[in-house]
Every structure is written in structure tokens, then in C-alpha cells.
Motif scaffolding. Structure first.
Motif, PDB file in Angstrom:
ATOM      1  N   ASP A  69      31.765  82.005  23.735  1.00 20.13           N
ATOM      2  CA  ASP A  69      30.693  81.034  23.986  1.00 20.13           C
ATOM      3  C   ASP A  69      30.703  79.973  22.898  1.00 20.13           C
ATOM      4  O   ASP A  69      30.863  80.302  21.709  1.00 20.13           O
ATOM      5  CB  ASP A  69      29.322  81.721  23.982  1.00 20.13           C
ATOM      6  CG  ASP A  69      29.063  82.499  25.263  1.00 20.13           C
ATOM      7  OD1 ASP A  69      29.758  82.243  26.267  1.00 20.13           O
ATOM      8  OD2 ASP A  69      28.166  83.354  25.253  1.00 20.13           O
TER       9      ASP A  69
ATOM     10  N   THR B 296      27.431  91.791  27.535  1.00 21.56           N
ATOM     11  CA  THR B 296      27.771  93.188  27.806  1.00 21.56           C
ATOM     12  C   THR B 296      28.526  93.768  26.604  1.00 21.56           C
ATOM     13  O   THR B 296      28.290  94.910  26.206  1.00 21.56           O
ATOM     14  CB  THR B 296      28.665  93.274  29.061  1.00 21.56           C
ATOM     15  OG1 THR B 296      28.048  92.523  30.112  1.00 21.56           O
ATOM     16  CG2 THR B 296      28.856  94.707  29.511  1.00 21.56           C
TER      17      THR B 296
ATOM     18  N   ARG C 201      30.035  78.066  27.951  1.00 24.67           N
ATOM     19  CA  ARG C 201      31.141  79.002  27.816  1.00 24.67           C
ATOM     20  C   ARG C 201      32.388  78.202  27.513  1.00 24.67           C
ATOM     21  O   ARG C 201      32.559  77.100  28.061  1.00 24.67           O
ATOM     22  CB  ARG C 201      31.326  79.765  29.115  1.00 24.67           C
ATOM     23  CG  ARG C 201      30.195  80.704  29.405  1.00 24.67           C
ATOM     24  CD  ARG C 201      30.284  81.112  30.854  1.00 24.67           C
ATOM     25  NE  ARG C 201      29.166  81.964  31.199  1.00 24.67           N
ATOM     26  CZ  ARG C 201      29.218  83.298  31.154  1.00 24.67           C
ATOM     27  NH1 ARG C 201      30.325  83.904  30.804  1.00 24.67           N
ATOM     28  NH2 ARG C 201      28.162  84.001  31.472  1.00 24.67           N
TER      29      ARG C 201
ATOM     30  N   ASP D  31      13.783  82.825  24.233  1.00 23.76           N
ATOM     31  CA  ASP D  31      15.158  83.015  24.683  1.00 23.76           C
ATOM     32  C   ASP D  31      15.886  83.929  23.703  1.00 23.76           C
ATOM     33  O   ASP D  31      15.641  83.866  22.491  1.00 23.76           O
ATOM     34  CB  ASP D  31      15.855  81.647  24.732  1.00 23.76           C
ATOM     35  CG  ASP D  31      17.251  81.720  25.346  1.00 23.76           C
ATOM     36  OD1 ASP D  31      17.543  82.689  26.071  1.00 23.76           O
ATOM     37  OD2 ASP D  31      18.047  80.793  25.083  1.00 23.76           O
ATOM     38  N   ASN D  32      16.762  84.774  24.232  1.00 27.12           N
ATOM     39  CA  ASN D  32      17.683  85.462  23.325  1.00 27.12           C
ATOM     40  C   ASN D  32      19.051  85.577  23.975  1.00 27.12           C
ATOM     41  O   ASN D  32      19.201  85.426  25.185  1.00 27.12           O
ATOM     42  CB  ASN D  32      17.136  86.803  22.815  1.00 27.12           C
ATOM     43  CG  ASN D  32      16.788  87.763  23.906  1.00 27.12           C
ATOM     44  OD1 ASN D  32      17.605  88.065  24.775  1.00 27.12           O
ATOM     45  ND2 ASN D  32      15.550  88.264  23.873  1.00 27.12           N
TER      46      ASN D  32
ATOM     47  N   LYS E 229      35.159  92.923  33.307  1.00 29.37           N
ATOM     48  CA  LYS E 229      35.812  93.834  32.369  1.00 29.37           C
ATOM     49  C   LYS E 229      34.902  95.053  32.176  1.00 29.37           C
ATOM     50  O   LYS E 229      33.688  94.915  32.248  1.00 29.37           O
ATOM     51  CB  LYS E 229      35.979  93.126  31.018  1.00 29.37           C
ATOM     52  CG  LYS E 229      36.850  91.877  31.092  1.00 29.37           C
ATOM     53  CD  LYS E 229      36.387  90.769  30.150  1.00 29.37           C
ATOM     54  CE  LYS E 229      35.395  89.853  30.830  1.00 29.37           C
ATOM     55  NZ  LYS E 229      34.991  88.678  30.045  1.00 29.37           N
TER      56      LYS E 229
ATOM     57  N   THR F 240      31.136  93.797  33.031  1.00 28.89           N
ATOM     58  CA  THR F 240      30.531  92.486  32.768  1.00 28.89           C
ATOM     59  C   THR F 240      30.183  91.826  34.102  1.00 28.89           C
ATOM     60  O   THR F 240      30.558  92.320  35.170  1.00 28.89           O
ATOM     61  CB  THR F 240      31.502  91.573  31.990  1.00 28.89           C
ATOM     62  OG1 THR F 240      32.687  91.394  32.776  1.00 28.89           O
ATOM     63  CG2 THR F 240      31.880  92.183  30.651  1.00 28.89           C
ATOM     64  N   SER F 241      29.494  90.689  34.015  1.00 30.65           N
ATOM     65  CA  SER F 241      28.953  90.078  35.229  1.00 30.65           C
ATOM     66  C   SER F 241      29.991  89.404  36.110  1.00 30.65           C
ATOM     67  O   SER F 241      29.700  89.051  37.249  1.00 30.65           O
ATOM     68  CB  SER F 241      27.886  89.058  34.854  1.00 30.65           C
ATOM     69  OG  SER F 241      26.766  89.704  34.332  1.00 30.65           O
ATOM     70  N   GLY F 242      31.186  89.159  35.579  1.00 24.74           N
ATOM     71  CA  GLY F 242      32.202  88.500  36.402  1.00 24.74           C
ATOM     72  C   GLY F 242      31.926  87.019  36.612  1.00 24.74           C
ATOM     73  O   GLY F 242      32.354  86.448  37.612  1.00 24.74           O
ATOM     74  N   THR F 243      31.232  86.391  35.672  1.00 20.53           N
ATOM     75  CA  THR F 243      30.920  84.972  35.815  1.00 20.53           C
ATOM     76  C   THR F 243      32.179  84.124  35.663  1.00 20.53           C
ATOM     77  O   THR F 243      32.354  83.127  36.340  1.00 20.53           O
ATOM     78  CB  THR F 243      29.881  84.546  34.757  1.00 20.53           C
ATOM     79  OG1 THR F 243      28.843  85.519  34.725  1.00 20.53           O
ATOM     80  CG2 THR F 243      29.282  83.188  35.083  1.00 20.53           C
ATOM     81  N   THR F 244      33.053  84.550  34.747  1.00 21.54           N
ATOM     82  CA  THR F 244      34.229  83.730  34.466  1.00 21.54           C
ATOM     83  C   THR F 244      35.504  84.271  35.112  1.00 21.54           C
ATOM     84  O   THR F 244      36.539  83.634  35.042  1.00 21.54           O
ATOM     85  CB  THR F 244      34.482  83.654  32.949  1.00 21.54           C
ATOM     86  OG1 THR F 244      34.580  84.994  32.443  1.00 21.54           O
ATOM     87  CG2 THR F 244      33.348  82.954  32.250  1.00 21.54           C
TER      88      THR F 244
ATOM     89  N   LYS G 164      23.588  84.665  37.202  1.00 24.32           N
ATOM     90  CA  LYS G 164      24.206  83.543  36.480  1.00 24.32           C
ATOM     91  C   LYS G 164      24.886  82.580  37.448  1.00 24.32           C
ATOM     92  O   LYS G 164      25.594  83.012  38.353  1.00 24.32           O
ATOM     93  CB  LYS G 164      25.249  84.067  35.501  1.00 24.32           C
ATOM     94  CG  LYS G 164      24.668  84.961  34.425  1.00 24.32           C
ATOM     95  CD  LYS G 164      25.788  85.779  33.825  1.00 24.32           C
ATOM     96  CE  LYS G 164      25.273  86.989  33.123  1.00 24.32           C
ATOM     97  NZ  LYS G 164      24.807  86.742  31.785  1.00 24.32           N
TER      98      LYS G 164
HETATM   99  P1  ATP Z   1      32.234  87.773  32.503  1.00 24.68           P
HETATM  100  O1  ATP Z   1      32.429  88.049  31.048  1.00 24.68           O
HETATM  101  O2  ATP Z   1      32.712  88.870  33.371  1.00 24.68           O
HETATM  102  O3  ATP Z   1      32.695  86.438  32.933  1.00 24.68           O
HETATM  103  P2  ATP Z   1      29.446  87.345  31.835  1.00 24.68           P
HETATM  104  O4  ATP Z   1      29.962  86.811  30.557  1.00 24.68           O
HETATM  105  O5  ATP Z   1      28.472  86.508  32.589  1.00 24.68           O
HETATM  106  O6  ATP Z   1      30.640  87.729  32.802  1.00 24.68           O
HETATM  107  P3  ATP Z   1      27.552  89.194  30.753  1.00 24.68           P
HETATM  108  O7  ATP Z   1      28.028  90.032  29.655  1.00 24.68           O
HETATM  109  O8  ATP Z   1      26.572  89.779  31.711  1.00 24.68           O
HETATM  110  O9  ATP Z   1      28.801  88.768  31.600  1.00 24.68           O
HETATM  111  O10 ATP Z   1      26.899  87.873  30.224  1.00 24.68           O
HETATM  112  C1  ATP Z   1      26.992  87.430  28.892  1.00 24.68           C
HETATM  113  C2  ATP Z   1      27.097  85.926  28.867  1.00 24.68           C
HETATM  114  O11 ATP Z   1      25.926  85.315  29.441  1.00 24.68           O
HETATM  115  C3  ATP Z   1      27.174  85.337  27.477  1.00 24.68           C
HETATM  116  O12 ATP Z   1      28.473  85.384  26.954  1.00 24.68           O
HETATM  117  C4  ATP Z   1      26.685  83.919  27.722  1.00 24.68           C
HETATM  118  O13 ATP Z   1      27.711  83.087  28.221  1.00 24.68           O
HETATM  119  C5  ATP Z   1      25.624  84.111  28.779  1.00 24.68           C
HETATM  120  N1  ATP Z   1      24.295  84.229  28.131  1.00 24.68           N
HETATM  121  C6  ATP Z   1      23.561  85.333  27.938  1.00 24.68           C
HETATM  122  N2  ATP Z   1      22.386  85.040  27.345  1.00 24.68           N
HETATM  123  C7  ATP Z   1      22.393  83.722  27.124  1.00 24.68           C
HETATM  124  C8  ATP Z   1      21.463  82.800  26.525  1.00 24.68           C
HETATM  125  N3  ATP Z   1      20.301  83.202  26.059  1.00 24.68           N
HETATM  126  N4  ATP Z   1      21.832  81.515  26.464  1.00 24.68           N
HETATM  127  C9  ATP Z   1      23.018  81.092  26.955  1.00 24.68           C
HETATM  128  N5  ATP Z   1      23.909  81.899  27.534  1.00 24.68           N
HETATM  129  C10 ATP Z   1      23.608  83.193  27.630  1.00 24.68           C
END
Ligand code: ATP
Ligand code: MG
Length: 587
Positions: free
Chosen positions: A451, A366, A466, A361-362, A229, A221-225, A560
Motif C-alpha cells: 500500500d 489479512t 494500493r 478510520d484504521n 492468498k 485475503t479478499s482477492g481485491t488485487t 472493497k
Molecule cells: P488481496 O490482497 O487478495 O488483493 P485485499 O488486500 O483487499 O485483497 P485484505 O487483507 O482483506 O485483502 O485487505 C487489506 C487491504 O485493504 C489493505 O492492504 C488496504 O489496501 C485496504 N485497507 C484496509 N483498511 C484500509 C484503510 N483504513 N484505508 C485504506 N485502505 C485500507
């Protein structure tokens, strides 16, 4: 901005696959959707690479361009479906020749070179598990992922090998083979040159029977939070790629498709490789990083018809203005989509102004493996909404009750967590080495996404934030997205990131970090103007109390905004896992 963008059927250049949402949802079943796939011959199961490549030869697409690669230095390489079949066969044979077994992990660490695509598809043919990484990762993030994923093979370039891998080989005793693309490096232990190993391998290969539930991809996953994983995916996910390519991206036989994401992020694999190839279209791959002008040139020159990009890039283009876009012509372009972060209403409408088309938008993650909620070609858009669930996907808004259970929120316009009813084909089948964490994502047959959203009376979903980012202030729940979008409506604002700061009186106060468009000065007058603008748009309870100016905001490699990092820095707390932070933001 409440205005709805209406879709006029006479304006469609292709009849949308999903022309009537309710009717399509009502008649859809995953079992019937299997018709979109062929399966391996003689009941041999389901293999992603067969669906993406080999089967097209039986459907008369052998000579059609599958991948059109545009190199950094102006290089160009086209691979027809027949060539792609042969070249991926060579890679599968090469792996087999090295004694690499089905189920073993093949890591990819190379920029968007043609070999990345050949290796990914070839390894899937050999029934290996593929894990693509961002080539811009430093040695440490690479080592932890390769260690965690027990990498057996790594495909990379000599330069990346020397800079990032060589020094940590002893941490990776399981890494038996490194295959390098480019200048020869013979002599190193376990290092093979692509040209010596793959090029001479046989172009014939028969994919062995593949269990649709066997693991195909390992995506971090992107590691935003927090710490990324490792989401485990299976070959069956390809059914979701076929369905979403068709319904969410509206891919048709003659489309030229361009997904701007790098395969180091799940979007760049599911939609930068698998979905377009499964749908049999021509897939454009651009090696270079973002540059607005280059992108407009690609759209124009390659006659891209369907374009899938991300809010960060859109906001960067917006920063440069719609006029810059109007110097180009895009007669072929008919559908534009965005994913990865909330797409501010302002950005959807800007699409209309600059390209004559709105961005659709969609939403997905991951973990979901494919698009789950989407705006469709034939469906009216409510700017700021992420759309409605895909056919075959049952979504709901839920609240967690204290006892570990959940309750469905049935009335509209109430905030709650987005949940998806299990199963669906591209659902993750595990978090690597984290069973407990995986199990906790599921309650009563629902997958909980983390989310927060709300669903309106028409069934459209709206992203709130989130769960980790939502701000609690004086009894209100405030989603950062709403505040960021209001700030973005101001002509001076290019980007905004909003967090909550602890406050003894109200719990948390809202603070915004803002990056400005060129030509605007970050001074006190503008700060006051923005505070006033936000108060007018949002009301005093929700509007930010503080605004700081920044040149740019910290973001992940997948684009992100890292709000947790804004917050940690503001509060002087540990910054946590920064492995996915874009390097220019590192302090
Ligand atoms: P990590 O789970 O490691 O913190 P991440 O959640 O950013 O990182 P990804 O799986 O790449 O990892 O991103 C999915 C997340 O990105 C979604 O759960 C949501 O929070 C956000 N996201 C994706 N698309 C959208 C969208 N169209 N609108 C709002 N949020 C979005
Ligand atoms: Mg996540």
C-alpha cells in the motif's frame, strides 16, 4: 477538507486507554503487554480460545454475556462466558472423538450462526487450524480453498452442503468429516449432525499445552488485487488482539461491542470474535446482512457502545441521509471505527452529523492479523487520515530501490510504500503453499504492505492507494483515493471508483466510475458538472478526464471496490480471479 476534529477530554464517557499517544508509545513493550493475558495454567503456553473464553471464568465473568446473537427471523440467543466455555468444550471433545488431530484443518462454511462461533473457538481449543469462509461463496471458491488448505473437517448447514459441497466431495479426498447444523441429514458418508455429535459431548475439556507459535487460523485475503492468498496465523496473535482491542477500539469492561464484518473476512474473526472476547466484553453478532434501518435498530435496542464497521456500509448509510439516523437514539454509543478501505473525509464528518460522533478510520490487512495504524479515542482526527501506528508497531514509509533493497523516506509528505518493522505477534507466518511470495514481502527486517501512503509532519499516515492501483499521468503519481474522495464531496455522488487508462501522450489518464445517490439523473449535464467539480478540487493534472455512471461498483465480499475489474472490463482484458466478487456484480 482540512479541518481537524478536536477531542475534548471532558466529552469522554470512558477514560480512553490510550489517553496520551506519545507517552503510551514510549512505555509500551510487547513483553509487558503479556500482562493482559493469562496463558494456559502450569506454563502450558498460549491458546487463543483460553484467552478469549475460559480464563474469564476465573476473573468473575462467568455469568456475563459473552455473545449476544440476533437471528434473521428475530431469534435471540445469549451465551454467557461460562456457557461459551462449556459449549466450545463440547465441540473440542466432538473433534477429538472423531479422531481429528491438532494441526488438522477445520473449515467453516455457515452464516453467522451461533455454531460458527462455537466451532471456531472449540477447534482452537483442540489445537486445530480454523479457516472460516464466506457462506455466500460458490462451489468453486470453496473447493479451491478447501483443497489448498487440505480441509479435514467442514462445518456447514444441510442446505449449503447440498448446494455447494456434495457435488465436489471427490475433489476433497482429505475431507473426512462434515458436521451439519440444522435439520438432520444422517446416512450420508462422513456427515454428522451437530445435534447428535456435539450436543451429547462432554462439557469438560482441558486444553492441552499449546505452543504460541503453532498455527491457529488460516485466512484468505479478499482477492481485491488478484487471486486470494492464504495467510497463516499463530496463537501468539491473540496478544495483538488484546492490545488493539484495548488501544485502537478502546474496549472497556462494560462495553457492548458490535463488529459488522463476517468471519469469512479476517476482520470478522480478529474483531468479530477474538478481540472483544479476549477483552471480556459483550459481543453482539447480527446474522442478517446489511440493512440501514435494521442496523440503526440494533445500535439503539442493544445499547451498542463501540461499533466497528466499514466504508461501504457507511457510504450506503450516507446515501440514505443523516435524517434517517436521527429517528433513533443512541445514548450508549461512544466510539465508532471503520476499516477495510480508505474512509473518505466526507464519511468521517458525516458520522458527526448523523450520530454526533466521528468515525475512526484504521488500517490493517489479512497479513498483519490485527490493526496496525489507527485513530484513537483521545487523539484529534484529521479526516481522511488512517491515523498513527499502534503501540508496539514501528511503521515507516519506504521506497524500493532497483536492486531489491529499500530506503526509508524520512521527510514528511512524501509518497512511498507502507512498511512495518518485524516482528509483531499477529504477523502472518506464511502464505499457504507460496513460500517464495511470502519471502518477497520482507526486506531488511521490514514487512512491505503493498500500500502506498504518506506521513505528515505530525506523524499521521494518509492512504494514497494500493501500489497496483496508483495512476501515473504526465509525470504525476495519482492515488485513486484522493480522486474518489473529491468526487464524493459532490452531493450527487454515492460511490466512486477511479482507474488509469493507458494513453500514448501522458502515460495514463484518470477515469472515474460513479454511482449516484437517489434522486439524481445520470445525464450529460451532471457528468460535466462532476468533471468541473473535480477539476476545481484537484487541478487539471489529477482530475478525471472521463466519468461513466454505474448503478453500483463491483466489490469483493468484504466490501472493497475492485478497481482491477473496472479496468479489465474497460480495456476488454481477462477479468482474472472473481471468486470473491459479490455475485450480483457477476456478468
Ligand atoms: P488481496 O490482497 O487478495 O488483493 P485485499 O488486500 O483487499 O485483497 P485484505 O487483507 O482483506 O485483502 O485487505 C487489506 C487491504 O485493504 C489493505 O492492504 C488496504 O489496501 C485496504 N485497507 C484496509 N483498511 C484500509 C484503510 N483504513 N484505508 C485504506 N485502505 C485500507
Ligand atoms: Mg492485500
Amino acid at each position: 477538507m482540512e479541518s481537524i476534529i478536536r477531542k475534548a477530554p471532558e466529552s469522554f464517557r470512558e477514560k480512553p486507554h490510550l489517553d496520551n499517544y506519545d507517552a503510551t508509545i514510549a512505555r509500551f513493550s510487547w513483553a509487558q503487554a503479556e500482562q493482559l493475558l493469562d496463558g494456559l495454567p502450569n506454563g502450558g503456553g498460549l491458546n487463543m480460545a483460553h484467552e478469549a473464553v475460559d480464563r474469564h471464568l476465573q476473573h468473575g465473568r462467568g455469568d456475563k454475556v459473552a455473545i449476544r446473537w440476533l437471528g434473521k427471523g428475530g431469534g435471540r440467543r445469549e451465551l454467557s462466558y461460562a456457557e461459551l466455555a462449556r459449549e466450545t468444550n463440547r465441540f473440542a471433545n466432538a473433534l477429538q472423538g472423531l479422531g481429528v488431530l491438532p494441526g488438522e484443518r477445520v473449515f467453516l462454511l455457515l452464516g453467522r450462526l451461533p455454531e460458527l462461533y462455537l466451532a471456531l473457538l472449540g477447534a482452537l481449543k483442540a489445537r486445530c487450524v480454523v479457516s472460516p469462509l464466506f457462506s455466500a461463496f460458490g462451489p468453486e471458491p470453496i473447493a479451491t480453498r478447501a483443497e489448498m488448505g487440505d480441509a479435514r473437517v467442514l462445518v456447514t448447514t444441510p442446505e449449503l452442503y447440498r448446494r455447494k459441497i456434495q457435488g465436489l466431495r471427490d475433489r476433497l479426498p482429505g475431507l473426512r468429516h462434515v458436521i451439519v447444523v440444522g435439520e438432520a441429514m444422517a446416512g450420508e458418508d462422513g456427515v454428522h449432525d451437530w445435534s447428535a455429535l456435539v450436543a451429547p459431548a462432554s462439557a469438560d475439556y482441558t486444553i492441552a499445552p499449546t505452543d504460541r507459535e503453532s498455527t491457529s487460523l488460516l485466512h484468505f485475503t479478499s482477492g481485491t488485487t488478484g487471486r486470494p492468498k492464504g495467510a497463516v496465523h499463530v496463537h501468539a496473535a491473540v496478544l495483538a488482539h488484546a492490545v488493539t482491542g484495548r488501544y485502537a477500539l478502546d474496549l472497556h469492561e462494560n462495553d457492548v461491542f458490535w463488529c459488522t464484518a463476517d468471519p469469512g473476512w479476517v476482520t470478522g474473526t480478529s474483531y468479530g470474535i477474538l478481540a472483544p472476547l479476549v477483552c471480556g466484553v459483550t459481543n453482539v453478532v447480527v446474522e442478517a446482512e446489511f440493512d440501514a434501518q435494521t442496523w440503526y435498530e440494533v445500535l439503539q435496542r442493544e445499547r451498542v457502545s463501540v461499533w466497528y464497521t466499514a466504508p461501504t456500509a457507511i457510504r450506503m448509510m450516507m446515501k440514505l441521509g443523516a435524517e434517517a439516523v436521527k429517528a433513533y437514539r443512541f445514548p450508549a454509543l461512544r466510539f465508532m471505527a471503520s476499516v477495510g478501505e480508505p474512509l473518505n473525509p466526507e464519511a468521517v464528518v458525516w458520522g458527526l452529523e448523523a450520530f454526533g460522533l466521528p468515525f475512526h478510520d484504521n488500517w490493517w490487512q489479512t497479513e498483519t492479523g490485527g490493526i496496525m495504524v489507527s485513530n484513537y479515542a483521545a487523539m484529534d482526527i484529521k479526516p481522511g487520515s488512517m491515523g498513527r501506528p499502534l503501540p508496539g508497531i514501528t511503521a515507516a514509509v519506504v521506497s524500493r530501490n532497483g536492486g531489491g533493497g529499500i530506503e526509508l523516506v524520512t521527510q514528511p509528505d512524501v509518497d512511498g510504500e507502507l512498511a512495518l518493522q518485524t516482528p509483531w505477534p499477529s504477523m502472518m507466518r506464511g502464505y499457504l503453499n507460496e513460500d517464495e511470495r511470502y519471502r518477497k514481502c520482507f526486506v531488511d527486517g521490514w514487512y512491505l504492505t503493498g500500500d502506498l501512503v504518506r506521513r505528515d509532519g505530525d506523524g499521521y499516515y494518509w492512504f494514497v492507494g494500493r501500489a497496483d492501483d496508483v495512476i501515473k499521468s504526465a509525470g504525476h503519481l495519482i492515488g485513486p483515493f484522493e480522486v474518489e474522495s473529491a468526487l464524493l464531496e459532490h452531493p450527487a455522488v454515492a460511490e466512486a471508483g477511479v482507474i488509469g487508462l493507458p494513453d500514448p501522450m501522458v502515460g495514463e489518464v484518470v477515469k472515474a466510475f460513479v454511482a449516484l445517490k437517489p434522486g439524481f439523473q445520470p445525464d450529460e449535464a451532471l457528468r460535466r458538472e462532476l468533471l468541473g467539480h473535480a477539476r476545481k478540487r484537484l487541478g487539471a493534472a489529477v482530475a478525471p478526464k472521463q466519468i461513466d455512471f454505474r448503478n453500483s461498483l463491483p466489490r469483493t465480499r468484504s466490501g472493497k471496490i475492485m478497481r482491477r475489474l473496472l479496468k479489465a472490463r474497460e480495456l476488454g482484458l481477462p477479468e482474472g480471479d472473481l471468486s470473491t466478487l459479490e455475485s450480483d456484480e457477476k456478468k
